[in-house]
Design an enzyme around this catalytic site. Structure first.
Site, PDB file in Angstrom:
ATOM      1  N   ARG A  74       0.933  -0.870  -0.203  1.00 37.76           N
ATOM      2  CA  ARG A  74       0.141  -0.059  -0.239  1.00 37.76           C
ATOM      3  C   ARG A  74       0.768   0.802   0.106  1.00 37.76           C
ATOM      4  O   ARG A  74       1.947   1.336   0.865  1.00 37.76           O
ATOM      5  CB  ARG A  74      -0.817  -0.391   1.632  1.00 37.76           C
ATOM      6  N   GLU A 364      -3.460  -0.451   8.565  1.00 41.64           N
ATOM      7  CA  GLU A 364      -1.864  -0.018   8.637  1.00 41.64           C
ATOM      8  C   GLU A 364      -2.315  -0.681  10.083  1.00 41.64           C
ATOM      9  O   GLU A 364      -3.379  -0.545  10.994  1.00 41.64           O
ATOM     10  CB  GLU A 364      -2.117   1.325   9.543  1.00 41.64           C
TER      11      GLU A 364
HETATM   12  O1  IFM Z   1       2.564   7.055  10.050  1.00 40.37           O
HETATM   13  C1  IFM Z   1       1.590   7.789  10.487  1.00 40.37           C
HETATM   14  C2  IFM Z   1       0.631   7.088   8.930  1.00 40.37           C
HETATM   15  O2  IFM Z   1       1.564   8.546   7.802  1.00 40.37           O
HETATM   16  C3  IFM Z   1      -0.672   7.351   9.134  1.00 40.37           C
HETATM   17  N1  IFM Z   1      -1.206   6.938  10.235  1.00 40.37           N
HETATM   18  C4  IFM Z   1      -0.664   6.478  11.089  1.00 40.37           C
HETATM   19  C5  IFM Z   1       0.951   6.402  11.406  1.00 40.37           C
HETATM   20  C6  IFM Z   1       1.496   6.207  12.460  1.00 40.37           C
HETATM   21  O3  IFM Z   1       1.915   8.292  12.814  1.00 40.37           O
END
Ligand code: IFM
Length: 456
Positions: A74, A364
């Protein structure tokens, strides 16, 4: 713990955090260039000028992904690399970069998951009001179409926005992120226009034949302090009401309009008390409610709150009057974020209940720790423990019936952690910035084995 066949294993990054080459090949300026070059905004005065130099090292980075056995990668497209002024003139060299990257991924049998907006708004559009202006939503949909025209023959998985809550409320609410504005009414307008941009882009991409569309949110279970370590703890009425309101502001504000075509009452109430609802026009919610295939969830830690009568609203949370954001009784990462793995299964259960007809993907999950390279190796046991703990909960959620289709670790590489600069390392691959040497950490090797066996 065996994962379902076809479960998608991968890693994620974002353009401004890794690409560098900020002034090369016709790239225009983004709000993050402006912000990071403003003294005092980013720890250590760090900028994304060079970052991981991925713009030049993409072929080697894809080679690394192949070695780790990733099935999905991603990444985000930098809007100002494609359209230096945010609209109008297309930069052929910008297009060519992503074109090459997609081909390299496909040659390595890695599915590209393209995110169109991961916070690097062209500065030229910010100068015309940025996300507080309705026009930006229309410019976003045009940009999305341009990217799709070029890559749509090879890319199946499209994400419109990454974490619109962060873009709106840290960018325009408390000013910790670019463009650094501090105005609750502007933040609420920005949130609505981001959603409108999502809806317009999703429709355009679908009409152009996009197969899989996703909206990615930063979501978290909203818990009272007692619930952090005891899911069965029953909060008092006032604390439960506080948690309910914050859940509406954090998650339902985005997913209810996108999936159900309506705003929660708590959001309408917060907007009414912060600048009014004049920016929400007739027909907007129908536009925002464009069908999506998956909700992407970025989960790091729970949000812990309690009722606190008289408390003013937090600058990032218009509508949070009377709520105190509390700490959790749990170990923390280098970001100071509490580690609560079962927060993820609790969240997935809630989202499955609230949005039952849409697939889910963890887009994430990961942690920053103070890694050190010793004898060419990074022994990041704490990250392995974090990932293992969260993957157990992913498995548990699937067993409980969640339609969870994949897991992407944040992040492939150490990178520019926004206002924290380079001092926070989220990668499963260590980056030595002066030499740009990549060293897979122990967590990367562990993850490679999990992927290879499709089991924990
Ligand atoms: O680095 C960030 C990312 O860009 C978006 N979600 C959280 C991550 C960690 O803070």
């Amino acid at each position: 713990m065996i994962f379902p066949e076809g479960f998608v294993w991968g890693a994620a990054t974002a353009s401004y955090q890794i690409e560098g080459a900020a002034k090369e090949d016709g790239r225009g300026q983004s709000i993050w260039d402006t912000f990071s070059h403003t003294p005092g905004k980013v720890a250590g005065g760090d900028t994304g000028d060079v970052a991981c130099d991925h713009y030049h090292r993409h072929a080697d980075d894809v080679g690394l992904m192949r070695e780790l056995g990733l099935a999905a990668y991603r990444f985000s497209v930098a809007w100002p690399r494609m359209l230096p002024e945010g609209q109008g003139r297309v930069n052929p060299k910008g297009l060519a970069f992503y074109d090459k990257l997609v081909d390299e991924l496909l040659n390595a049998e890695i599915s590209p998951y393209v995110t169109l907006y991961h916070w690097d708004l062209p500065q030229a559009l910010e100068d015309r009001g940025g996300w507080t202006s309705r026009d930006t939503a229309y410019r976003f949909a045009e940009y999305a179409q341009i990217v799709h025209e070029r890559l749509g023959d090879r890319v199946s998985h499209w994400t419109t926005l990454n974490e619109p809550w962060v873009a709106a409320y840290l960018g325009y609410g408390n000013g910790v992120h670019a463009p650094g504005r501090r105005d609750p009414a502007a933040a609420m307008r920005a949130a609505h226009h981001l959603l409108l941009g999502h809806g317009l882009a999703a429709r355009a991409l679908r009409e152009a034949g996009a197969r899989s569309l996703m909206l990615v949110v930063n979501s978290a279970p909203v818990l009272t302090p007692a619930q952090v370590n005891d899911p069965e703890a029953a909060p008092g009425e006032a604390d439960a009401a506080a948690a309910h309101r914050i859940h509406a502001l954090l998650t339902r504000q985005f997913l209810d309009p996108a999936v159900h075509g309506s705003y929660p009452a708590e959001v309408l109430d917060a907007a009414a008390r912060n600048g009014g609802l004049g920016h929400v026009q007739d027909g907007d919610l129908e536009l925002i409610n464009a069908p999506i295939d998956q909700i992407g969830i970025n989960y790091y830690n729970p949000c812990v709150v309690e009722a606190s009568p008289g408390e003013p609203a937090d600058a990032a949370w218009p509508g949070s009057e009377g709520v105190r954001f509390a700490g959790a009784d749990a170990p923390t990462t280098a970001m100071g974020w509490p580690i609560v793995p079962d927060g993820l299964s609790r969240l997935l259960a809630r989202l499955s209940r609230d949005y039952p007809r849409v697939g889910l993907m963890v887009t994430e999950n990961g942690a920053a720790f103070d890694d050190v390279v010793e004898d060419g190796r990074v022994r990041d046991r704490d990250r392995v423990a974090y990932l293992r703990g969260h993957l157990r909960e992913v498995h548990r959620a699937i067993e409980a019936g969640a339609d969870l289709r994949g897991y992407l670790v944040w992040s492939l590489l150490d990178n520019f952690e926004w206002a924290e600069g380079y001092r926070r390392r989220f990668g499963i691959v260590h980056v030595d910035y002066p030499t740009q040497t990549r060293t897979p950490k122990d967590s990367a090797l562990w993850y490679r084995d999990v992927i290879g066996r499709n089991r924990l």
